[in-house]
Design a protein around this motif. Structure first.
Motif, short mmCIF file in Angstrom:
data_model
loop_
_atom_site.label_atom_id
_atom_site.label_comp_id
_atom_site.label_asym_id
_atom_site.label_seq_id
_atom_site.Cartn_x
_atom_site.Cartn_y
_atom_site.Cartn_z
N ILE A 166 0.99 -1.22 0.02
CA ILE A 166 0.15 0.08 0.10
C ILE A 166 0.82 1.21 0.04
CG2 ILE A 166 -1.80 1.36 1.38
CD1 ILE A 166 -2.77 -1.37 2.25
N GLY A 167 1.91 1.25 0.89
CA GLY A 167 2.57 2.41 0.92
C GLY A 167 3.63 2.70 -0.22
N LEU A 168 4.13 1.31 -0.89
CA LEU A 168 4.53 1.57 -2.36
C LEU A 168 3.82 2.04 -3.58
CD1 LEU A 168 6.85 -1.85 -2.09
CD2 LEU A 168 7.78 0.53 -1.73
N LEU A 169 2.77 1.81 -3.41
CA LEU A 169 1.50 2.30 -4.39
C LEU A 169 1.36 3.73 -4.12
CD1 LEU A 169 -1.02 -0.55 -4.50
CD2 LEU A 169 0.55 -0.10 -6.11
N ILE A 170 1.46 4.12 -2.85
CA ILE A 170 1.38 5.46 -2.67
C ILE A 170 2.50 6.11 -3.37
CG2 ILE A 170 1.27 7.43 -0.92
CD1 ILE A 170 -0.70 5.58 0.69
N ILE A 171 3.74 5.92 -3.02
CA ILE A 171 5.13 6.30 -3.44
C ILE A 171 4.88 6.38 -5.07
CG2 ILE A 171 7.58 6.06 -3.65
CD1 ILE A 171 7.42 4.89 -0.64
#
Length: 178
Positions: A166-171
């Protein structure tokens, strides 16, 4: 006779051992939600072409976390009313206050933005650091939640990796949108 397999133990779940402090499902949910919320906000508030102003961005992260926590808690109160459960009003207040981990999870992001206000680094560096920190924290919370649930390390790491995604998708979205 119902088909039950209570005697069969899953291979990816290790035997439970007593933990000093087992977090509640609500606090795990709130922390992960708060990290995702902080990441999305800091990515959205990061001004590419505009004048950098991390102070108001930090304020927006805090205010949005408080509003989201209050909304979640109040949604629990409404659900409690709808279920016609006769709990006391004080338990309703506790439902709202139980969302404090959501707000607490956003505080590292706020601290990084405030460090940019103090001139310790640029807003872009604060945003990048907050996104990386939150992504790593998502992995840790996901893995910890799986370990607390009794999963072995490989399964717990897979669970943490899914949260980290999820964090990687936001990045990635922040990179593509900027």
């Amino acid at each position: 006779m119902p088909d039950r397999a209570d005697h069969v133990r899953r291979r990816d779940i290790s035997p439970r051992r007593p933990l000093r402090r087992r977090p509640t499902e609500q606090s795990l949910f709130s922390c992960i939600y708060g990290l995702v919320l902080a990441s999305a906000l800091v990515a959205a508030l990061d001004a590419t072409g505009d004048q950098a102003d991390p102070g108001p961005d930090a304020l927006w992260v805090v205010l949005t976390a408080l509003a989201a926590g209050a909304a979640h808690g109040y949604a629990h109160v409404i659900a409690l009313r709808a279920s016609a459960d006769g709990r006391a009003a004080s338990s309703r207040l506790r439902l709202v206050l139980a969302e404090w981990p959501l707000v607490a999870a956003t505080l590292p992001t706020v601290a990084m933005l405030l460090a940019a206000v103090a001139g310790w680094w640029s807003e872009a560096a604060a945003v990048d650091t907050a996104l990386l920190f939150n992504t790593a924290a998502l992995f840790c919370w996901g893995a910890w939640a799986a370990r607390v649930s009794g999963y072995a390390w490989p399964s717990a790491c897979r669970a943490g990796a899914m949260d980290m995604l999820i964090g990687l998708l936001i990045i990635i979205a922040d990179t593509l949108i900027d």
